[in-house]
Design an enzyme around this catalytic site. Structure first.
Site: not given
Ligand code: GLC
Length: 579
Positions: A37, A39, A41, A45, A114, A221, A279, A353-354
């Site tokens: 980060d 700034n 907040d 970013d 992404d 995605d 994905e 991240h999932d």
């Molecule tokens: C993918 C992303 C996930 C998101 C989902 C809906 O699985 O990696 O983070 O919530 O798609 O877009």
């Protein structure tokens, strides 16, 4: 086929991307909200990312995959996009993004964006317009009348019994037009109708706009959901349930490969040597081989979910836990190695991240074994054939956050599951336990930069609590320690760049049934790489007759110093080169 080393260029043009450059590349995923980060907040970013580019260069990665930074109401942290061609003010501006692209390219690092085009935000102008039944955009989304004979807006009146990935029905009723719209994820993520050629054209235009801006590829995605089965029908629910999870039967629709090939052609994905990774929850090896076979000109590689689903009950949801068994994990990766050996290409990942943190999930995150298990998991993954993905903090051995209170969670999937499960009468403790093991927030806590306030992530209040173990697990400490997880990952990346056998060698699994040892060879011409790893917290002896003769082998990388015998200490791993 020869793999060229990735080239250094600041231009981001087709010329800067040699044919199949991604086969010797390592990708680093940045989840911008949690990276750095600038700034104060409390949210990461783009200027924050720019301030860390030398860190990425020091690690040696070839590519950054940036999770969404587009304009968004942030219902799903940016995976709900309301403008594909601008940056959300939370993360900065388009100028910042241009600066990021230039800064990465100057360091020889490419940028993969992404691409979230199965759905938009319900605040995207396309959907806002589509709500009007007379609008030309009506057919850009999936609008359907209520079930015959049912009272619109009441439970069971949905057009089909599909359940959204984030709990509740996958259809939402729009009173204004008397119809339902489909959303496989949250109600603020309506699914686009890819059957409509105008939708596809708009998406390809947008992708070309990003390529012209200098990006080097796309992580797509849930891209296998874009073609829906026709017609959409009811599924068979589990006993005691009214709805069926949509992702279970909406993947791999009849026109998926046609759409992917069209996208490739229209955007010029292969023509410009862009990296493409799709994905694909539920994708089979056979389907992945077809999609990634270069002859079919669809995608370079896909993300499978099979190995990260091994710790769920087969018929249950991700929250129905069961222990992971090493033989099953090895078997699964081996099947993908064999299945995609001749045509197609694998992606390699444990973390994103999932997913919960790999060291907590597949390793041992206690103080005694955390470092070696993080290194050893990195070794086995990166020495497979395919393109490895590192998720921010994985290179530090960051662990799960193990939140114990629902107030600590921010993720829509976790928060909705908690409410849903309690309303179905499940035990609160059991629900919280599943969340602490599997919640996506385990991966989303802020990155640990140093041992200062809030781990050096922000000068404000972080949007998600920082894991208290940042005091010992942080980038500054890791860089200063030659034996850290960071430097181990740096070496793994170097090995892929330096040895063609790492990028291209044929994979062969050894000791498939062992419950502790993960061992395999990689072979290219007269070179053989031998990888042996103890994936357990107890010592183990490797049977000598299971391996090639290591008498003249060169030790390329090891977790422990005295690597003389065939006894492997807890979480010890070694990589040898023969020939
Ligand atoms: C993918 C992303 C996930 C998101 C989902 C809906 O699985 O990696 O983070 O919530 O798609 O877009």
């Amino acid at each position: 086929m020869t793999v060229e080393p990735s080239s250094v260029s600041s231009s981001g043009t087709a010329e800067s991307r040699p044919h199949h450059w991604w086969k010797s590349a390592v990708v680093y995923q940045i989840y911008p909200r949690s990276f750095a980060d600038s700034n104060g907040d409390g949210t990461g970013d783009i200027p924050g990312i720019i301030s860390k580019l030398d860190y990425l260069a020091q690690l040696g990665v070839d590519v950054v995959w940036l999770s969404p930074i587009y304009t968004s109401p942030m219902d799903d942290n940016g995976y709900d996009i309301s403008n594909y061609q601008d940056v959300d003010p939370l993360f900065g501006s388009l100028d910042d993004l241009d600066e990021l692209i230039a800064g990465l390219h100057e360091r020889g690092i490419k940028l993969v964006m992404d691409l979230v085009v199965n759905h938009t935000s319900d605040e995207h102008p396309w959907f806002v317009e589509s709500r009007n039944p007379k609008s030309p955009k009506r057919n850009w989304y999936w609008w359907r009348p209520p079930r015959k004979g049912a009272t619109p807006g009441t439970p069971g009146a949905e057009p089909t019994n599909m359940e959204a990935a984030f709990s509740g029905p996958a259809w939402d009723y729009d009173e204004q037009s008397g119809e339902y719209y489909l959303h496989i994820f949250s109600r603020k993520q309506p699914d686009l109708n890819w059957e409509n050629p105008k939708v596809r054209r708009a998406i390809y235009d947008m992708m070309r706009w990003w390529v012209d801006r200098g990006v080097d590829g796309f992580r797509m995605d849930v891209i296998n959901l874009i073609s829906k089965p026709d017609p959409l029908t009811d599924g068979r629910p589990e006993p005691g349930r009214q709805y069926v999870r949509a992702v279970k039967f909406v993947g791999q629709g009849p026109r998926l490969q046609e759409f992917l090939a069209e996208m490739n052609r229209e955007v010029g994905l292969d023509a410009q040597n862009l990296l493409t990774v799709g994905e694909m929850p539920g994708v089979t090896i056979e389907m992945a081989r077809e999609i990634t076979d270069p002859a079919n000109a669809e995608l370079n590689m896909v993300f499978t979910f099979e190995h990260v689903d091994l710790d769920r009950m087969p018929e249950g949801s991700k929250w129905d836990l069961r222990p992971i068994e090493l033989p099953a994990l090895k078997k699964n990766l081996n099947e993908w190695q064999i299945g995609l050996a001749d045509a197609g290409w694998n992606s390699l990942y444990f973390d994103n991240h999932d997913q919960p943190r790999a060291v907590s999930r597949f390793g041992d995150d206690g103080p005694e074994h955390r470092v070696n298990s993080a290194k050893t998991l990195g070794t086995v993954l990166h020495m497979h054939k395919g393109t490895p993905y590192i998720y921010q903090g994985e290179e530090l051995g960051m662990t799960n956050s193990y939140f114990s209170n629902i107030e600590q969670y921010a993720d829509i999937e976790s928060v909705n599951y908690h409410a849903d499960a309690l309303s179905l009468g499940m035990e609160a403790d059991a629900v919280l336990h599943s969340l602490s093991v599997k919640s996506r927030d385990n991966a989303r806590t802020p990155m640990h930069w140093d041992d200062g306030s809030h781990a050096g992530f922000t000068e404000g209040i972080p949007w998600l609590p920082v894991n208290p173990n940042y005091v010992t697990i942080n980038a500054r400490a890791a860089i200063a320690d030659a034996n850290s997880v960071f430097h181990h990952f740096r070496r793994l990346i170097e090995l892929r760049h330096d040895y063609r056998v790492v990028a291209e060698g044929r994979f062969e699994l050894l000791l498939a049934g062992s419950e502790q040892i993960w061992a395999f060879t990689r072979t290219l011409d007269n070179q053989v790489l031998v990888v042996m790893a103890n994936c357990s917290s107890a010592p183990v002896d490797v049977p000598a007759d299971a391996l090639p003769d290591l008498g003249r082998a060169q030790l390329l990388l090891a977790t422990h110093r005295d690597a003389g015998s065939l006894r492997l200490l807890p979480w010890e791993s070694r990589v040898y080169l023969l020939g």
